[in-house]
Enzyme design. Structure first.
Site, short mmCIF file in Angstrom:
data_model
loop_
_atom_site.label_atom_id
_atom_site.label_comp_id
_atom_site.label_asym_id
_atom_site.label_seq_id
_atom_site.Cartn_x
_atom_site.Cartn_y
_atom_site.Cartn_z
N TYR A 1 0.88 -1.17 0.04
CA TYR A 1 0.10 -0.02 -0.16
C TYR A 1 1.03 1.30 0.11
CZ TYR A 1 -3.97 2.95 1.29
OH TYR A 1 -5.02 3.91 1.36
N ASP B 1 -13.51 -2.36 0.98
CA ASP B 1 -12.83 -1.68 2.02
C ASP B 1 -13.69 -1.10 3.20
OD1 ASP B 1 -10.35 -0.37 3.16
OD2 ASP B 1 -10.80 1.39 2.35
C1 0GY Z 1 -7.54 0.85 3.65
C2 0GY Z 1 -6.98 2.35 3.75
C3 0GY Z 1 -6.50 3.04 4.71
C4 0GY Z 1 -6.10 2.39 6.06
C5 0GY Z 1 -5.79 1.11 6.38
O1 0GY Z 1 -4.76 -0.65 7.41
C6 0GY Z 1 -5.25 0.76 7.63
O2 0GY Z 1 -5.16 1.56 8.46
O3 0GY Z 1 -5.49 0.27 5.44
C7 0GY Z 1 -6.41 4.13 4.51
O4 0GY Z 1 -6.28 5.20 5.69
O5 0GY Z 1 -6.24 4.95 3.57
O6 0GY Z 1 -7.25 0.03 2.65
O7 0GY Z 1 -8.18 0.66 4.48
#
Ligand code: 0GY
Length: 302
Positions: free
Chosen positions: A158, A251
């Site tokens: 990510y 998501d």
């Molecule tokens: C998503 C995006 C986010 C957060 C997380 O693990 C996480 O905290 O993935 C974000 O804040 O962009 O994919 O859930």
């Protein structure tokens, strides 16, 4: 009263997602979603960057059914750090209908990895989004990659589009299948055929071990709901470039939506209705929602 108070800016879970008009093919997989807590049972990590609203496995499985989906891939959220208990608890309650993506440290033991595998974990996530985590040294990530590769797991990455040039060589050095979250978060105000998105397309086109989630228009769209039409050309391009290596997810429960240009909690039914705009034939829809996620997460059932 929970000892964890959600952050004051936190947007609560959507109270009543609509019923989608688009009927997902039989066996569809929501390949990107989370569970949070409940904090009193599965405490949030001390090093977390946000404290969310609890989001339970029961709510997640009810949403799956409501949307006409069959399975989930539950991705460990950063607010739980490398404590995977909430995610594993959800996997164990799913009757085999959920798989997981964990966060582990380089010191994870073989016993821990084997227990995660037995619970249904099939990958680890490396997060490079600065507002979510303190970056780990590449050496640690390389060690983790070497540890999980023999299990046949993949790595979910990510990152923000602007970081890709710097991370490109590290990503292509990874020894496993690699799944990119949310198309590498393109800036959709830039042209779809411009150099920034072209670098992402090159990554997934030239490296056959790379997959992409075409999820999260709600995070990427300055235009906002319900159509998110500014994101469609980007997602459609990815679906048509690597139709056998794309995944889609809700998501849910949509963490940190106030960090976007258009803060809102999306209606998951409307997100499902976005799918036929980016995967425009029944064949593409079946690959995106069934064939691809089954091949990655439930190959033993094929
Ligand atoms: C998503 C995006 C986010 C957060 C997380 O693990 C996480 O905290 O993935 C974000 O804040 O962009 O994919 O859930």
């Amino acid at each position: 009263m929970s000892k964890f108070q959600m952050d004051p800016y936190w947007l609560p879970i959507h109270p009543q997602p609509s019923k989608p008009e688009f009927k997902a093919p039989a066996g569809a997989v929501d390949a990107h979603c989370h569970v949070f807590g409940p904090g009193d049972v599965f405490p949030y990590a001390p090093q977390r960057k946000y404290t969310p609203m609890d989001a339970s496995k029961e709510q997640l499985f009810a949403l799956r059914d409501h949307l006409g989906f069959s399975r989930n891939v539950i991705v460990q959220a950063t607010c739980h750090g490398a404590d995977n208990r909430a995610m594993v608890d959800a996997l164990e309650a799913s009757n085999g209908l959920a798989r997981g993506v964990a966060t582990v440290t380089k010191d994870v033991t073989d016993e821990e990895l084997n227990a995660l595998h037995a619970a249904g974990v099939r990958g680890v996530r490396f997060n490079f989004v600065k507002r979510l985590v303190d970056a780990l040294p590449f050496d640690n990530l390389k060690t983790i990659a070497q540890r999980i590769a023999p299990l046949g797991w993949h790595i979910v990455i990510y990152f923000e589009a602007a970081e890709l040039p710097e991370l490109y060589d590290f990503f292509t050095s990874l020894p496993t299948t690699v799944v990119v979250d949310h198309m590498g978060r393109p800036d959709v105000t830039k042209p779809v055929d411009g150099p920034e998105f072209e670098l992402f397309l090159k990554l997934v086109r030239e490296n056959e071990n790379f997959w992409s989630k075409v999820s999260c228009p709600e995070r990427l769209s300055p235009e906002g709901p319900p159509a998110y039409s500014d994101v469609i050309p980007f997602a459609k391009k990815v679906v048509e470039t690597i139709p056998d290596r794309v995944l889609w997810g809700t998501d849910w429960p949509h963490p940190n939506m106030t960090s976007n240009e258009r803060p809102h909690i999306p209606d998951d039914g409307k997100l499902v209705d976005y799918i036929p705009k980016i995967a425009v034939t029944e064949e593409l829809q079946r690959k995106l929602l069934v064939d691809n996620p089954m091949r990655l997460y439930w190959p033993e059932e094929l």
